[in-house]
Motif scaffolding. Structure first.
Motif, PDB file in Angstrom:
ATOM      1  N   LEU A 256      -6.768   2.428  -5.952  1.00 40.47           N
ATOM      2  CA  LEU A 256      -8.148   2.119  -6.314  1.00 40.47           C
ATOM      3  C   LEU A 256      -8.281   0.777  -7.026  1.00 40.47           C
ATOM      4  O   LEU A 256      -9.395   0.345  -7.323  1.00 40.47           O
ATOM      5  N   GLY A 257      -7.147   0.131  -7.308  1.00 38.28           N
ATOM      6  CA  GLY A 257      -7.181  -1.192  -7.918  1.00 38.28           C
ATOM      7  C   GLY A 257      -7.153  -1.200  -9.427  1.00 38.28           C
ATOM      8  O   GLY A 257      -7.383  -2.247 -10.036  1.00 38.28           O
ATOM      9  N   VAL A 258      -6.869  -0.071 -10.070  1.00 34.65           N
ATOM     10  CA  VAL A 258      -6.843  -0.013 -11.535  1.00 34.65           C
ATOM     11  C   VAL A 258      -5.460   0.352 -12.047  1.00 34.65           C
ATOM     12  O   VAL A 258      -5.310   0.772 -13.191  1.00 34.65           O
ATOM     13  N   GLY A 259      -4.433   0.196 -11.204  1.00 32.67           N
ATOM     14  CA  GLY A 259      -3.083   0.545 -11.598  1.00 32.67           C
ATOM     15  C   GLY A 259      -2.191  -0.669 -11.699  1.00 32.67           C
ATOM     16  O   GLY A 259      -2.540  -1.667 -12.326  1.00 32.67           O
ATOM     17  N   ALA A 260      -1.006  -0.576 -11.084  1.00 28.58           N
ATOM     18  CA  ALA A 260      -0.023  -1.650 -11.156  1.00 28.58           C
ATOM     19  C   ALA A 260      -0.567  -2.922 -10.508  1.00 28.58           C
ATOM     20  O   ALA A 260      -1.233  -2.871  -9.472  1.00 28.58           O
TER      21      ALA A 260
END
Length: 316
Positions: A256-260
């Protein structure tokens, strides 16, 4: 040390090893071929991730070793493949085999750390709630009930959003892995707390706890030295199953683009990057990381199911 004592040491070690191999847990493992395969697969994947810096063909985190001219190579067995890149390359010229090994390292590190954090927090709160009871128990369990009404991924997204807003975009990149561990760990502590609380309520009325109170031991000593060892069985099962859930949650957040970040990708980040090129023909960029994630999660889940059955005397 006498000669007789020296000869007794190897004998004792051999006896302990034999007893360990003859234990119910090892016997249960040997009776389940599927579990043995899952254990081997998990061990191979974990060791591959741990030793990634030594076995990976290249370092995908080192920009000086990358070339944009090597981007979008298909797997080596395809007509346009390059023998240097067994599983092909991505849009930045990184070999997928190396990137998967390093990405799996990130996913496992976040998964293990978040499970340990959730286990420590949940077990501690469960011990306190079950041992003291009363208002303390009510407050902790009501908080747990409220958290159970929200999906784990939603809680993780909420914590990540708050951390991103407080730290700012530049500082966030430096603490992103800590935020991932905190957000995933806070999503899973409830299971440990509820399980341990129920076990502690049963154990608290047994003779050894009453005897410990009688000789003047404090509550903390009783909880952690005497009660905790007797409630660890279910905790280990939950931790094993939650490891697979933590890895999948981290992959979901990264997708979702909010991790690594892209510079240090996990398996979820690789799947997200590959998804942008899936319909343009570069299928390998997302398929291979996706298969690796699915195999890893399935193997760990199978181990968790086996451990649950092996530690339950009613199922023997």
């Amino acid at each position: 040390m006498s000669e007789q004592t020296l000869t007794q040491v190897p004998a004792r070690r051999s006896s302990r090893l034999k007893n360990a191999l003859d234990s119910d847990l090892i016997y249960s493992l040997r009776k389940s071929p599927l579990t043995m395969v899952a254990a081997v697969v998990t061990l191979v994947l974990v060791l591959s991730a741990v030793f990634a810096p030594w076995i990976a063909p290249q370092n995908p985190y080192d920009p000086s070793s990358l070339s944009i001219m090597d981007s979008f190579y298909p797997p080596a067995w395809e007509a346009d493949g390059d023998p240097r890149f067994l599983l092909g390359t991505d849009d930045q010229g990184r070999g997928l085999l190396s990137t998967i090994l390093y990405g799996m390292r990130t996913s496992l590190a976040v998964g293990f750390a978040s499970v340990i954090f959730a286990m420590v927090l949940g077990v501690t709160l469960g011990l306190v709630a079950g041992y003291f009871g009363g208002k303390t128990d009510s407050i902790i369990m009501r908080i747990a009930d409220v958290q159970l009404t929200f999906p784990a991924i939603l809680i993780a997204l909420l914590i990540d959003g708050v951390a991103r807003g407080l730290a700012g975009s530049h500082a966030y990149d430096e603490i992103v892995f800590g935020v991932l561990i905190l957000s995933i760990g806070l999503s899973f502590w409830v299971q440990y707390a509820r399980t341990v609380r129920g076990s502690v309520i049963v154990e608290a009325n047994k003779e050894y706890v009453l005897a410990a109170r009688l000789i003047g031991l404090g509550p903390i000593t009783i909880m952690f030295r005497h009660v905790l060892p007797n409630v660890l069985g279910p905790v280990l099962v939950i931790a094993t199953i939650n490891l697979a859930l933590a890895i999948i949650t981290e992959a979901t957040l990264s997708f979702l683009g909010v991790g690594a970040p892209l510079t240090q990708p996990s398996l979820g980040t690789l799947i997200r990057v590959g998804n942008d090129f899936l319909f343009s023909g570069e299928w390998w960029i997302t398929i291979f990381p996706g298969v690796t994630l699915a195999v890893l999660a399935l193997a760990v889940n199978l181990l968790g199911d086996w451990l649950r059955d092996a530690l339950n005397p009613k199922l023997r």
